[in-house]
Design a protein around this motif. Sequence first.
Motif, mmCIF file in Angstrom:
data_model
loop_
_atom_site.group_PDB
_atom_site.id
_atom_site.type_symbol
_atom_site.label_atom_id
_atom_site.label_comp_id
_atom_site.label_asym_id
_atom_site.label_seq_id
_atom_site.Cartn_x
_atom_site.Cartn_y
_atom_site.Cartn_z
ATOM 1 N N SER A 136 -25.031 40.852 -4.342
ATOM 2 C CA SER A 136 -24.783 39.671 -3.414
ATOM 3 C C SER A 136 -23.187 40.099 -2.811
ATOM 4 N N PHE A 137 -23.098 39.622 -1.725
ATOM 5 C CA PHE A 137 -21.862 39.875 -0.795
ATOM 6 C C PHE A 137 -21.368 38.933 -0.187
ATOM 7 N N VAL A 138 -20.061 38.906 -0.096
ATOM 8 C CA VAL A 138 -19.351 38.146 1.343
ATOM 9 C C VAL A 138 -19.153 39.290 2.571
ATOM 10 N N LEU A 139 -19.024 38.947 3.609
ATOM 11 C CA LEU A 139 -18.801 39.802 4.843
ATOM 12 C C LEU A 139 -17.184 39.718 5.356
ATOM 13 N N PHE A 140 -16.841 40.793 5.493
ATOM 14 C CA PHE A 140 -15.478 40.910 6.083
ATOM 15 C C PHE A 140 -15.389 41.839 7.160
ATOM 16 N N ARG A 151 -19.148 43.194 -2.305
ATOM 17 C CA ARG A 151 -20.184 42.915 -3.407
ATOM 18 C C ARG A 151 -19.613 42.241 -4.439
ATOM 19 N N ALA A 152 -20.362 41.509 -5.022
ATOM 20 C CA ALA A 152 -19.935 41.066 -6.441
ATOM 21 C C ALA A 152 -19.656 42.070 -7.522
ATOM 22 N N LYS A 153 -20.389 43.224 -7.487
ATOM 23 C CA LYS A 153 -20.164 44.174 -8.405
ATOM 24 C C LYS A 153 -18.895 45.137 -8.211
ATOM 25 N N ASP A 154 -18.417 44.821 -6.914
ATOM 26 C CA ASP A 154 -17.099 45.646 -6.480
ATOM 27 C C ASP A 154 -15.940 45.295 -7.144
ATOM 28 N N PRO A 155 -15.076 46.198 -7.406
ATOM 29 C CA PRO A 155 -13.571 45.587 -7.860
ATOM 30 C C PRO A 155 -12.849 44.917 -6.906
ATOM 31 N N GLY A 156 -11.939 44.303 -7.452
ATOM 32 C CA GLY A 156 -10.904 43.705 -6.482
ATOM 33 C C GLY A 156 -10.891 42.249 -6.687
ATOM 34 N N CYS A 171 -22.770 30.403 3.524
ATOM 35 C CA CYS A 171 -23.894 30.207 2.888
ATOM 36 C C CYS A 171 -24.260 30.340 1.562
ATOM 37 N N GLY A 172 -24.487 29.458 0.612
ATOM 38 C CA GLY A 172 -25.001 29.821 -0.471
ATOM 39 C C GLY A 172 -24.214 30.495 -1.587
ATOM 40 N N THR A 173 -22.789 30.454 -1.383
ATOM 41 C CA THR A 173 -21.884 30.978 -1.994
ATOM 42 C C THR A 173 -21.968 30.477 -3.610
ATOM 43 N N ALA A 174 -22.400 29.236 -3.794
ATOM 44 C CA ALA A 174 -22.755 28.795 -5.168
ATOM 45 C C ALA A 174 -24.134 28.566 -5.385
ATOM 46 N N GLY A 175 -24.890 29.197 -4.817
ATOM 47 C CA GLY A 175 -26.346 29.235 -5.208
ATOM 48 C C GLY A 175 -26.929 30.005 -5.974
ATOM 49 N N ALA A 184 -23.138 31.571 -14.209
ATOM 50 C CA ALA A 184 -23.495 31.675 -12.886
ATOM 51 C C ALA A 184 -23.410 33.240 -12.656
ATOM 52 N N SER A 185 -24.124 33.649 -11.645
ATOM 53 C CA SER A 185 -24.165 35.036 -11.040
ATOM 54 C C SER A 185 -23.635 35.350 -9.847
ATOM 55 N N GLY A 186 -23.466 36.616 -9.251
ATOM 56 C CA GLY A 186 -23.174 36.832 -8.078
ATOM 57 C C GLY A 186 -21.748 36.615 -7.664
ATOM 58 N N VAL A 187 -21.352 36.381 -6.436
ATOM 59 C CA VAL A 187 -19.991 36.359 -5.928
ATOM 60 C C VAL A 187 -19.285 35.214 -6.724
ATOM 61 N N LEU A 188 -19.865 34.055 -6.990
ATOM 62 C CA LEU A 188 -19.091 32.968 -7.736
ATOM 63 C C LEU A 188 -18.817 33.506 -8.994
ATOM 64 N N ARG A 189 -19.426 33.992 -9.723
ATOM 65 C CA ARG A 189 -19.318 34.352 -11.096
ATOM 66 C C ARG A 189 -17.893 35.324 -10.987
ATOM 67 N N SER A 190 -18.308 36.442 -10.110
ATOM 68 C CA SER A 190 -16.993 37.575 -9.799
ATOM 69 C C SER A 190 -15.598 36.817 -9.871
ATOM 70 N N ILE A 191 -15.700 35.609 -9.031
ATOM 71 C CA ILE A 191 -14.364 35.202 -8.845
ATOM 72 C C ILE A 191 -14.103 34.136 -10.113
ATOM 73 N N GLN A 192 -14.958 33.519 -10.867
ATOM 74 C CA GLN A 192 -14.707 32.752 -12.003
ATOM 75 C C GLN A 192 -14.221 33.747 -12.950
ATOM 76 N N ARG A 193 -14.565 34.839 -13.115
ATOM 77 C CA ARG A 193 -14.161 36.182 -14.276
ATOM 78 C C ARG A 193 -12.756 36.223 -14.173
ATOM 79 N N THR A 194 -12.047 35.920 -12.884
ATOM 80 C CA THR A 194 -10.819 36.422 -12.844
ATOM 81 C C THR A 194 -9.675 35.422 -12.491
ATOM 82 N N THR A 195 -10.110 34.043 -12.380
ATOM 83 C CA THR A 195 -9.393 32.927 -12.007
ATOM 84 C C THR A 195 -9.723 31.745 -12.705
ATOM 85 N N ARG A 196 -8.622 30.785 -12.929
ATOM 86 C CA ARG A 196 -8.917 29.503 -13.335
ATOM 87 C C ARG A 196 -9.004 28.693 -12.224
#
Length: 255
Positions: A136-140, A151-156, A171-175, A184-196
């Motif tokens: 899953s990814f967000v587009l830049f 992508r959710a699995k990418d570093p950074g 669309c669907g960033t919390a889906g 959770a999984s995907g982009v949402l989870r990647s962010i949650q792992r690194t921030t409060r």
Amino acid sequence: RLQATRRLVIVADRDLWPVPFAGLARSPGEEPVASKYELVFAASIAGAVEARQGWTTPQSILAVGGADWDREVFSDLPALPESRREADDVASLYTQGHRLSGSEATAKAVQSLAPHFDVVHIASHAVTNSRDPGESFVLFAADGQGAGAWRAKDPGWNAFSEARLVVLSACGTAGQRQDFQGAASGVLRSIQRTTRAEILASVGAVDDLASRQLLRGFHTYLRAGHEPTAALRLAQTDPAHRGAGNTWMLYRIIS
């Protein structure tokens, strides 16, 4: 009858997670849930209470919109003309507002700048992959190393570690919600792992213009001193901000 400012913490899993709770009503013609409650979604009630403590009005924002992604690689994704205007709108509301758009709106630029801002707001496309959430990814914007997909699995993703609020206007960033106990999984989870930080995201397909209207209202209320849950409720229940269709009810605060 409960007052409109009551806060409702929702711990929902699996099939309940994508339900647009903000727009639910007991019967046709009755006011929706968002008109009566401030809604927050969390892995646990304790986590939601902890996230609320010590909130102060944010002063700085990194606003990203109108990224120039690779149109050949992502030819099936439509342009988002309102995303650039959205970034301009919300950045102008803050004491320190920095915009990234066009070719400057790369994932690398976000990773470099995000740690210096209270709020990070990203208006773009998001694509979910239920079979492989890591894809899953967000587009830049495209850069020398790729077509623009972060992508959710990418570093950074630890770039958001210092943020107090992350807004994902896409669309669907919390889906993606796969199992119990708030996993959770995907982009949402990647962010949650690194921030409060609290996260404002959507559970479905949202409209470009309606998102701009809603989130401009959200930041207006946030800058006026409201906490994120209250700011979102006010924007969702204000016809001038929520826009047409169902977009307004698909956004939610996640602690």
